[in-house]
Write a protein that holds these residues in place. Sequence first.
Motif, short mmCIF file in Angstrom:
data_model
loop_
_atom_site.label_atom_id
_atom_site.label_comp_id
_atom_site.label_asym_id
_atom_site.label_seq_id
_atom_site.Cartn_x
_atom_site.Cartn_y
_atom_site.Cartn_z
N GLN A 1 0.82 -1.21 0.00
CA GLN A 1 0.00 0.00 0.00
C GLN A 1 0.85 1.26 0.00
O GLN A 1 0.57 2.22 -0.73
CB GLN A 1 -0.92 0.02 1.22
N GLN A 2 1.91 1.28 0.81
CA GLN A 2 2.76 2.46 0.89
C GLN A 2 3.57 2.67 -0.38
O GLN A 2 3.72 3.80 -0.84
CB GLN A 2 3.69 2.37 2.11
N LEU A 3 4.08 1.59 -0.96
CA LEU A 3 4.85 1.72 -2.20
C LEU A 3 3.98 2.28 -3.33
O LEU A 3 4.45 3.08 -4.15
CB LEU A 3 5.44 0.38 -2.62
N GLN A 4 2.73 1.87 -3.39
CA GLN A 4 1.83 2.33 -4.45
C GLN A 4 1.63 3.83 -4.41
O GLN A 4 1.28 4.44 -5.41
CB GLN A 4 0.49 1.61 -4.37
N ARG A 5 1.85 4.46 -3.27
CA ARG A 5 1.65 5.89 -3.13
C ARG A 5 2.86 6.72 -3.56
O ARG A 5 2.75 7.93 -3.71
CB ARG A 5 1.31 6.23 -1.68
N LEU A 6 4.00 6.08 -3.72
CA LEU A 6 5.20 6.82 -4.10
C LEU A 6 5.12 7.26 -5.56
O LEU A 6 4.67 6.51 -6.43
CB LEU A 6 6.46 5.97 -3.89
N VAL A 7 5.58 8.45 -5.83
CA VAL A 7 5.52 9.04 -7.16
C VAL A 7 6.33 8.23 -8.17
O VAL A 7 5.90 8.05 -9.32
CB VAL A 7 6.04 10.50 -7.11
N ASP A 8 7.49 7.71 -7.78
CA ASP A 8 8.38 7.01 -8.71
C ASP A 8 7.93 5.58 -9.02
O ASP A 8 8.48 4.95 -9.91
CB ASP A 8 9.80 6.96 -8.15
N ILE A 9 7.00 5.05 -8.27
CA ILE A 9 6.57 3.66 -8.45
C ILE A 9 5.50 3.60 -9.54
O ILE A 9 4.48 4.28 -9.48
CB ILE A 9 6.03 3.07 -7.13
N VAL A 10 5.74 2.76 -10.54
CA VAL A 10 4.81 2.60 -11.65
C VAL A 10 3.81 1.49 -11.35
O VAL A 10 2.62 1.63 -11.62
CB VAL A 10 5.59 2.29 -12.95
N SER A 11 4.26 0.38 -10.78
CA SER A 11 3.36 -0.72 -10.41
C SER A 11 3.97 -1.51 -9.27
O SER A 11 5.18 -1.52 -9.08
CB SER A 11 3.08 -1.63 -11.60
N VAL A 12 3.10 -2.15 -8.50
CA VAL A 12 3.53 -2.99 -7.38
C VAL A 12 2.78 -4.31 -7.47
O VAL A 12 1.58 -4.34 -7.74
CB VAL A 12 3.22 -2.32 -6.01
N LEU A 13 3.48 -5.40 -7.23
CA LEU A 13 2.89 -6.72 -7.31
C LEU A 13 3.31 -7.52 -6.07
O LEU A 13 4.50 -7.68 -5.81
CB LEU A 13 3.37 -7.42 -8.58
N ASP A 14 2.33 -7.99 -5.32
CA ASP A 14 2.59 -8.85 -4.16
C ASP A 14 2.52 -10.30 -4.65
O ASP A 14 1.46 -10.77 -5.05
CB ASP A 14 1.54 -8.59 -3.09
N VAL A 15 3.65 -11.00 -4.64
CA VAL A 15 3.68 -12.38 -5.12
C VAL A 15 3.79 -13.38 -3.96
O VAL A 15 4.10 -14.54 -4.18
CB VAL A 15 4.83 -12.61 -6.13
N THR A 16 3.49 -12.92 -2.75
CA THR A 16 3.61 -13.77 -1.57
C THR A 16 2.86 -15.08 -1.73
O THR A 16 3.38 -16.14 -1.41
CB THR A 16 3.09 -13.03 -0.32
N PHE A 17 1.64 -15.03 -2.24
CA PHE A 17 0.83 -16.24 -2.35
C PHE A 17 0.57 -16.64 -3.80
O PHE A 17 -0.22 -17.54 -4.05
CB PHE A 17 -0.50 -16.04 -1.61
N ASP A 18 1.22 -15.96 -4.73
CA ASP A 18 1.06 -16.29 -6.15
C ASP A 18 2.06 -17.37 -6.55
O ASP A 18 3.06 -17.59 -5.87
CB ASP A 18 1.30 -15.06 -7.03
N ARG A 19 1.78 -17.98 -7.67
CA ARG A 19 2.74 -18.91 -8.26
C ARG A 19 3.86 -18.05 -8.85
O ARG A 19 3.63 -17.29 -9.80
CB ARG A 19 2.07 -19.76 -9.32
N ALA A 20 5.03 -18.16 -8.28
CA ALA A 20 6.15 -17.32 -8.71
C ALA A 20 7.45 -18.11 -8.65
O ALA A 20 7.56 -19.10 -7.94
CB ALA A 20 6.26 -16.09 -7.82
N VAL A 21 8.41 -17.65 -9.43
CA VAL A 21 9.75 -18.22 -9.40
C VAL A 21 10.62 -17.26 -8.61
O VAL A 21 10.65 -16.06 -8.91
CB VAL A 21 10.30 -18.39 -10.83
N ALA A 22 11.33 -17.76 -7.60
CA ALA A 22 12.25 -16.94 -6.81
C ALA A 22 13.63 -17.57 -6.89
O ALA A 22 13.79 -18.77 -6.70
CB ALA A 22 11.79 -16.87 -5.36
N GLN A 23 14.61 -16.76 -7.21
CA GLN A 23 15.98 -17.22 -7.35
C GLN A 23 16.92 -16.27 -6.62
O GLN A 23 16.61 -15.10 -6.42
CB GLN A 23 16.39 -17.29 -8.83
N GLU A 24 18.08 -16.79 -6.29
CA GLU A 24 19.10 -16.01 -5.63
C GLU A 24 20.44 -16.53 -6.14
O GLU A 24 20.55 -17.69 -6.51
CB GLU A 24 18.99 -16.21 -4.12
N MET A 25 21.43 -15.68 -6.16
CA MET A 25 22.77 -16.12 -6.56
C MET A 25 23.68 -16.00 -5.35
O MET A 25 23.52 -15.12 -4.52
CB MET A 25 23.32 -15.26 -7.69
#
Length: 189
Positions: free
Chosen positions: A55-79
């Motif tokens: 909610q807070q990120l969506q209010r920032l001027v520089d933010i174009v879109s925000v997506l919460d993938v906490t419960f979505d089917r998503a791929v997460a990787q780290e190096m």
Amino acid sequence: IALMQDRPGALNRAVSLFRRRDVNIESLAVATTELPGLSRMTVVVNRDDVHHVVQQLQRLVDIVSVLDVTFDRAVAQEMCLIRLGPAGSRLGEILGVARAYDARVVDASPHAMVVAVMDAPSTISAFLEQMQPFGIEEMARSGRIAMSMTTAARGARTPSAAHASRPHDIPPSPFQWQADGIPDDEAAA
């Protein structure tokens, strides 16, 4: 995951938001995207803070879109890069563990070896446990990046017409209010 304008101060404003809200950032990764002038920021925070952060990120001027993938089917990787001391007679064991985790040796000398692995964060942690007996001298983890597997994921705010039609090289106005009502110049202090 936030898509944001790629301009000076944008990341600082987003990270300051977390600081002011007393939100601990577990992982933060930011890089350019396939869209010129935009960067993708992947932030990992405590599950209890996710809704509020979105909610807070969506209010920032520089933010174009925000997506919460906490419960979505998503791929997460780290190096992860690790530097080991001289392998000596244990080289075969080290290479065996590396092979089991699809890791690769990216540099080697008689005095040290650097191994790189890219996978899910839990797999990286398991890999590090397996490599611990070989004497990890230094370790660097990239932070998590993620991508939703769905095109119309829940919680996304699509780029507005104002963002889409606005050229990316136009500097922001010198005075903008952010999510918490604090002007940019005060927030940066």
